[in-house]
Structures are given as C-alpha cells and as structure tokens.
Design an enzyme around this catalytic site. Structure first.
Site, short mmCIF file in Angstrom:
data_model
loop_
_atom_site.label_atom_id
_atom_site.label_comp_id
_atom_site.label_asym_id
_atom_site.label_seq_id
_atom_site.Cartn_x
_atom_site.Cartn_y
_atom_site.Cartn_z
N HIS A 1 39.02 95.51 50.19
CA HIS A 1 38.92 96.40 49.03
C HIS A 1 40.16 96.28 48.14
CE1 HIS A 1 41.41 98.62 51.84
NE2 HIS A 1 41.88 99.33 50.83
N ASP B 1 42.38 99.14 46.00
CA ASP B 1 42.49 100.60 46.12
C ASP B 1 41.85 101.34 44.95
OD1 ASP B 1 43.75 100.57 48.59
OD2 ASP B 1 45.75 100.37 47.69
N HIS C 1 42.65 93.76 49.99
CA HIS C 1 43.33 93.84 51.28
C HIS C 1 42.42 94.47 52.32
CE1 HIS C 1 44.38 97.54 49.11
NE2 HIS C 1 44.48 98.13 50.28
N ARG D 1 52.14 105.82 52.21
CA ARG D 1 51.68 105.04 51.05
C ARG D 1 51.78 105.83 49.76
NH1 ARG D 1 46.88 105.17 48.74
NH2 ARG D 1 46.24 103.01 48.78
C1 OGA Z 1 45.91 101.40 52.06
C2 OGA Z 1 45.36 100.44 53.04
C3 OGA Z 1 46.05 99.07 54.88
C4 OGA Z 1 46.65 99.24 56.22
O1 OGA Z 1 46.85 102.12 52.43
O2 OGA Z 1 45.43 101.41 50.93
O3 OGA Z 1 44.34 99.85 52.78
O4 OGA Z 1 46.86 98.20 56.87
N1 OGA Z 1 46.07 100.28 54.15
O5 OGA Z 1 46.89 100.38 56.64
MN MN Z 2 43.84 100.13 50.65
#
Ligand code: OGA
Ligand code: MN
Length: 291
Positions: free
Chosen positions: A102, A104, A260, A275
């Site tokens: 995806h 974000d 990702h 995050r």
């Molecule tokens: C995010 C995500 C990836 C992870 O925080 O947007 O996709 O490895 N995290 O935690």
């Molecule tokens: Mn993400």
C-alpha cells in the site's frame, strides 16, 4: 549519488531503491538538506542508530512540511501527532497494520507525501518492511500501456475502515486502535493512475491493493484484471528493497512514488514503532484532466 556532506554516509540498499544512512552528529540544516536530497534520489532512507524522544520525531517530521494525522487510527494520548504501530508478543495469528502492499492513506484528497517510522522495540529477527519503487515499475511498462494509464483516474477509498469490513476472516491486532465501520471511509476519491512527482518530475504508478477500488468510469469487475496485473508487476523483486530494523532506526519513505508492506512473521515477539506523516499535495496527473 555521492554523499553531499562528509558527516553522512550513504549506502544503497538494493538496485532499485532504498539507502542506508549513517549520521555522525546532529541533524543540522546541512545534514537535513542531505537527507532530503537522498530521499528524492533513493525514495526510502534508513537512518541507523538514532536516539529520538517522541517530541524530537515530531520536530524532525515538521522540517519536511506540515504534519498530517492519520484518519481512523488512534494517536498517542501524550503525543497526538504520533501513532504507535504495535503488535504484542501474545497476539498470535492476527493481521497487522500495513500487512499488504500500500501507499499510506491514498484515499485522502491530499495523501501524505512522506511517512516516518521510528523503531522503539523490534523482534530479534522478522518484522522487516518491504518497499517497491513505483517510478521504475511505471518505466518498465510498454509504451502502449503507459499511454492508456497516463489518461486514467482510479477511485480510492478507506476500505479497511469502512462498512464493508476487512476482507478475510483473520482477527486484527488489538494493539493498534483502528476504527471500523465508518461510512465516511466508503467515500471514493479519484486520483490519477500515473502521478508526477513535483520534486523530480518523474512519473510513478499510483494504485495499491488496499485502497484502490476501480478505475474511474469502470466497474470493479472491469477494473480488476488490469489492476491485478499492475499490482503484481509493481512489486516484482527487481523493484523492491527490504528494510531490516534495529531499535533506534528511522525509516523515511516518499509515499508518492513507493509502496510498502509490513512483513508479519514475528509471532511471539513484541514490535513497537512510532509513526508520523507529512502532508502531501493533490496528486498531479501525467496528462492534464479536462474536468
Ligand atoms: C505504516 C506501515 C509498516 C511496518 O506505518 O504505515 O505500513 O513495517 N508500517 O510497520
Ligand atoms: Mn503504511
């Protein structure tokens, strides 16, 4: 890319995207400029061995632009700009946040331009994050398909947060507070399938299997074959890199031209990351739209 500042060491992570960066010293203006330049060049950067308090992560995020808060996700009570991405050791066989390819919150009118993820506690092994380069994925398509996609829009929606529920039967990790069944998350937003990066001028594919519903003006069924092809094509191993975490590492990715995937292979171990996100622009189409 040669390092623009002698206090920063840059090592590419893979052929397509990603760079490991070691810093000697604090992030002053010179170092910050070098980090921004590396982000434009490598799309994902992995800064090693930082010691960031939550407010320092927020302050660093602000240097990239305006902070954007994620919809439908619980933020920290003490730090309302931070989401704690967490799975606890006792949560087994649950799906985790980000556990499919995806970009974000691509269903927002102005999706975040970048996300920052800072590792507090990570498994001894497993729990890596994968990234894919949507500029190279686009470049590798035939001229015929590029010409078709350049003129198309796709509809995005916050499907996991909407009334349709989460596909599949697997339970979802309780450690990350996600709102469900929100009718406003069903709202579809049109974005160009190919967007132009305002910094580099390069074109990138901008569809993903979590939030993209269909092509504009087409049904879900009509859209599925071509979307499925694009999803498989975009994450061919040649277009990816794999980020292996150590506590204290900070990843920053350009959310406009990468996908990702959080690898959920660490049952029985705790994982906690903080995050933040930087506000982005309305995606710029490869060909101006008439509407
Ligand atoms: C995010 C995500 C990836 C992870 O925080 O947007 O996709 O490895 N995290 O935690
Ligand atoms: Mn993400």
């Amino acid at each position: 890319m040669t390092s623009p500042d002698s206090r920063i060491t840059i090592r590419p992570m893979a052929g397509s995207l990603g760079a490991d960066i070691d810093l000697a010293g604090p992030v002053d203006d010179g170092i910050f400029a070098a980090i921004r330049q590396a982000l434009d060049h490598y799309l994902v950067i992995h800064l090693h061995g930082l010691d960031l308090a939550p407010e320092e992560l927020v302050a660093l995020t602000r240097r990239f632009g305006t902070i954007s808060r994620a919809p439908y996700i619980k933020h920290m009570d003490t730090h309302p700009d931070i989401v704690a991405v967490k799975k606890a050791a006792d949560e087994r066989k649950v799906s985790t946040f980000g556990n499919a390819w995806h970009s974000d919150f691509s269903f927002l009118d102005q999706p975040p331009m970048a996300s920052l993820l800072y590792a507090r506690q990570v498994p001894s092994h497993g729990g890596d994050t994968l990234f894919a380069n949507m500029v190279e994925a686009y470049d590798a398509l035939s001229d015929g398909l590029k010409a078709v996609l350049d003129g198309l829009d796709a509809m995005h929606a916050g499907r996991p947060y909407g009334t349709g529920g989460v596909p599949g039967t697997i339970a979802v990790s309780r450690s990350i507070g996600i709102e469900r069944n929100r009718p406003e998350a069903d709202r579809e937003v049109a974005h160009p399938v190919v967007r132009v990066h305002p910094g580099t001028g390069r074109k990138a594919l901008f569809v993903n299997p979590i939030y993209t519903i269909r092509f504009a003006g087409m049904t879900v069924e009509e859209s599925r074959p071509l979307l499925d092809f694009l999803y498989a094509h975009a994450v061919r191993p040649e277009f990816t890199c794999r980020l292996r975490w150590t506590a204290g590492d900070l990843a920053i990715w350009d959310n406009r031209c990468t996908l990702h995937y959080a690898v959920n292979d660490y049952d029985g171990q705790d994982r906690l990351l903080y995050r933040t996100m930087v506000q982005g622009e309305r995606p710029v189409p490869a060909i101006p739209r008439r509407h």
